[in-house]
Design a protein around this motif. Sequence first.
Motif, PDB file in Angstrom:
ATOM      1  N   ARG A 426       0.839  -1.196   0.000  1.00 42.82           N
ATOM      2  CA  ARG A 426       0.000   0.000   0.000  1.00 42.82           C
ATOM      3  C   ARG A 426       0.876   1.249   0.000  1.00 42.82           C
ATOM      4  NH1 ARG A 426      -4.882   1.607   0.008  1.00 42.82           N
ATOM      5  NH2 ARG A 426      -5.710  -0.520   0.133  1.00 42.82           N
ATOM      6  N   ALA A 427       0.579   2.151  -0.928  1.00 39.35           N
ATOM      7  CA  ALA A 427       1.312   3.418  -1.019  1.00 39.35           C
ATOM      8  C   ALA A 427       0.556   4.540  -0.330  1.00 39.35           C
ATOM      9  CB  ALA A 427       1.554   3.778  -2.486  1.00 39.35           C
ATOM     10  N   VAL A 428      -0.768   4.593  -0.535  1.00 39.02           N
ATOM     11  CA  VAL A 428      -1.620   5.592   0.120  1.00 39.02           C
ATOM     12  C   VAL A 428      -2.961   4.935   0.445  1.00 39.02           C
ATOM     13  CG1 VAL A 428      -0.575   7.623  -0.952  1.00 39.02           C
ATOM     14  CG2 VAL A 428      -2.445   6.442  -2.105  1.00 39.02           C
ATOM     15  N   SER A 429      -3.734   5.592   1.269  1.00 41.92           N
ATOM     16  CA  SER A 429      -5.030   5.040   1.642  1.00 41.92           C
ATOM     17  C   SER A 429      -5.970   5.022   0.440  1.00 41.92           C
ATOM     18  CB  SER A 429      -5.656   5.869   2.761  1.00 41.92           C
ATOM     19  OG  SER A 429      -6.003   7.173   2.281  1.00 41.92           O
ATOM     20  N   THR A 430      -6.980   4.166   0.521  1.00 38.08           N
ATOM     21  CA  THR A 430      -7.979   4.091  -0.548  1.00 38.08           C
ATOM     22  C   THR A 430      -8.668   5.440  -0.729  1.00 38.08           C
ATOM     23  OG1 THR A 430      -8.358   1.759  -0.049  1.00 38.08           O
ATOM     24  CG2 THR A 430     -10.060   2.888  -1.311  1.00 38.08           C
ATOM     25  N   LYS A 431      -8.983   6.103   0.384  1.00 33.74           N
ATOM     26  CA  LYS A 431      -9.656   7.399   0.313  1.00 33.74           C
ATOM     27  C   LYS A 431      -8.826   8.406  -0.469  1.00 33.74           C
ATOM     28  CE  LYS A 431     -11.290  11.223   3.220  1.00 33.74           C
ATOM     29  NZ  LYS A 431     -11.443  11.724   4.622  1.00 33.74           N
ATOM     30  N   VAL A 432      -7.545   8.489  -0.160  1.00 30.01           N
ATOM     31  CA  VAL A 432      -6.666   9.442  -0.851  1.00 30.01           C
ATOM     32  C   VAL A 432      -6.531   9.076  -2.329  1.00 30.01           C
ATOM     33  CG1 VAL A 432      -4.266  10.203  -1.065  1.00 30.01           C
ATOM     34  CG2 VAL A 432      -5.394  10.226   1.168  1.00 30.01           C
ATOM     35  N   ALA A 433      -6.362   7.786  -2.619  1.00 34.71           N
ATOM     36  CA  ALA A 433      -6.248   7.362  -4.020  1.00 34.71           C
ATOM     37  C   ALA A 433      -7.495   7.755  -4.808  1.00 34.71           C
ATOM     38  CB  ALA A 433      -6.027   5.853  -4.090  1.00 34.71           C
ATOM     39  N   HIS A 434      -8.675   7.600  -4.222  1.00 28.78           N
ATOM     40  CA  HIS A 434      -9.907   7.983  -4.911  1.00 28.78           C
ATOM     41  C   HIS A 434      -9.989   9.496  -5.103  1.00 28.78           C
ATOM     42  CE1 HIS A 434     -12.128   4.016  -3.733  1.00 28.78           C
ATOM     43  NE2 HIS A 434     -11.221   3.854  -4.687  1.00 28.78           N
TER      44      HIS A 434
END
Length: 521
Positions: A426-434
């Motif tokens: 994981r590089a960034v959270s799902t929320k941030v990626a979205h």
Amino acid sequence: MLRALIGALLVLAVIAGVVGGVIWWRTKSSAQDDRRQAAASFVTAWEKGDRHGMWEALTPAAQARAPEVDFAASYRRAYRAAGVRELRAGTPGDEANGHIAVPVVVTTADFGELRGTVQVPVKGSKKDAGVEWDPMLRLPGLRAGEAVHKRSGTPVSRGEIIAADGTLLDATALGASIAGRPGAEGGKPTGLQRIFDDRLAGHPAERLLFGKRVIARTKAAKGRDVHTTIRPALMARAANALGDRLGGVAVIRPRDGAVLALAGLAVSAPQPPGSTFKIITAAAALEDGKATPATTYPVRTAAVLSGTQLRNAGGESCGGTLTESFIESCNSVFAPLGAKVGAKKLVAAAERFGFNEEPRIPAAKPSTISPPSKLPDDLAVGAAAIGQDRDLATPLAMASVGATIATGGVRAAPRLSRLQKRVRKRAVSTKVAHQVREMMLGVVRSGTGTAAAIPGVEVAGKTGTAELRPNSSDPKDADAWFVAFAPAGRPEVAVAVMLVGAGFGGTAAAPVAREVLQAAL
């Protein structure tokens, strides 16, 4: 009186005998400790493959009989013949009859494990204590005077490297450049032929001999094929879209990092990524709580960091919300934002996206960002945050950055075959990626990347214009970049395009990306 004197003398004699015995026992015990320590040092160095350390543990007499160069060469010959890959040694036992028993397991390339107990001869005391070395110590089971040999039967056929469509990968010049050759300069394989040499080569029937004794056998094993993820037709389309321009194209399947196509300078010539790096900067700022998509910034043509002006690529005025600033690719917003994130967190974010990582792709150069210690002030950090300073990236690396956003923040390291382990982090959270994905959708819908739009397909993208010469208005002084993935809702492919000295990413690189995306989908 005489009797008392005789009794006293007898007592003194007994005491002297006891003391002498104790001294003798202590001397013997000390010498044994010296020899055991020498054997332990020899075994420790043996496990590490430290020939110098092994030789240092020998007695002076053994060193004289076997000079260090000859000693090391004898091990190299024996190990090469047996195909030794690893040696593990157990705990040395107690000394018995001038030897210390050591259980040893040797792992070989073709003959499995060779197990046995090696009797390490020891001699001497204090500084002269050491291993009384004999060539039998090279491998478990060797006897006096025996050499180590490998005898091979008839050579076997080599496996092939197969493209995703079932054709030979080296059937085209582009494919051959990735496949490599089984025997290049000096007889060493290149490309995928090197990475998968053991599988492709197979081996003939073989026998391991100690002198005339057969110690182990293996049956012949034909070379096995390697199936790759490369799609030759897509690679041809990518090369055609690139044309005669100097640059590179990389296409990745986001969910597993499979490399579908490479063309031109896709892996071999890292360049400043320009504003495509803002994907990482935006993700780092959102993840660290330094901004939200709705955070607002002044509308201006440039930012001043550490007393130096950093202007927008075309000298335009832009700003507004973070989302609007991303869509318009505002250096005046993202350089100060990067400085606010800070060197340590910006570099850490870049490394989670694959920077400063050794690629698993043949001939691929790593993409790099300076360590925090080399980003001493806001100007340096701000420049790095907009893909300048000393940032360098390949299209392969930036396609992986886009693919990481596409998968909801989990990066699958690029690979060319299912035989390569799938590495997902994981590089960034799902929320941030979205959140970043929504910004990238805006770039193609109404921002700097509208030239990448495909009717009926949601394309998420980011342009980049990387200055090769500061404050120049000549398009030849900037590399054009575009990173994209599609369909944005259920991504199948991620693409990165880099054109050297081609100017603005939105006008030069985005149309190439659109053509490659269409071919891939």
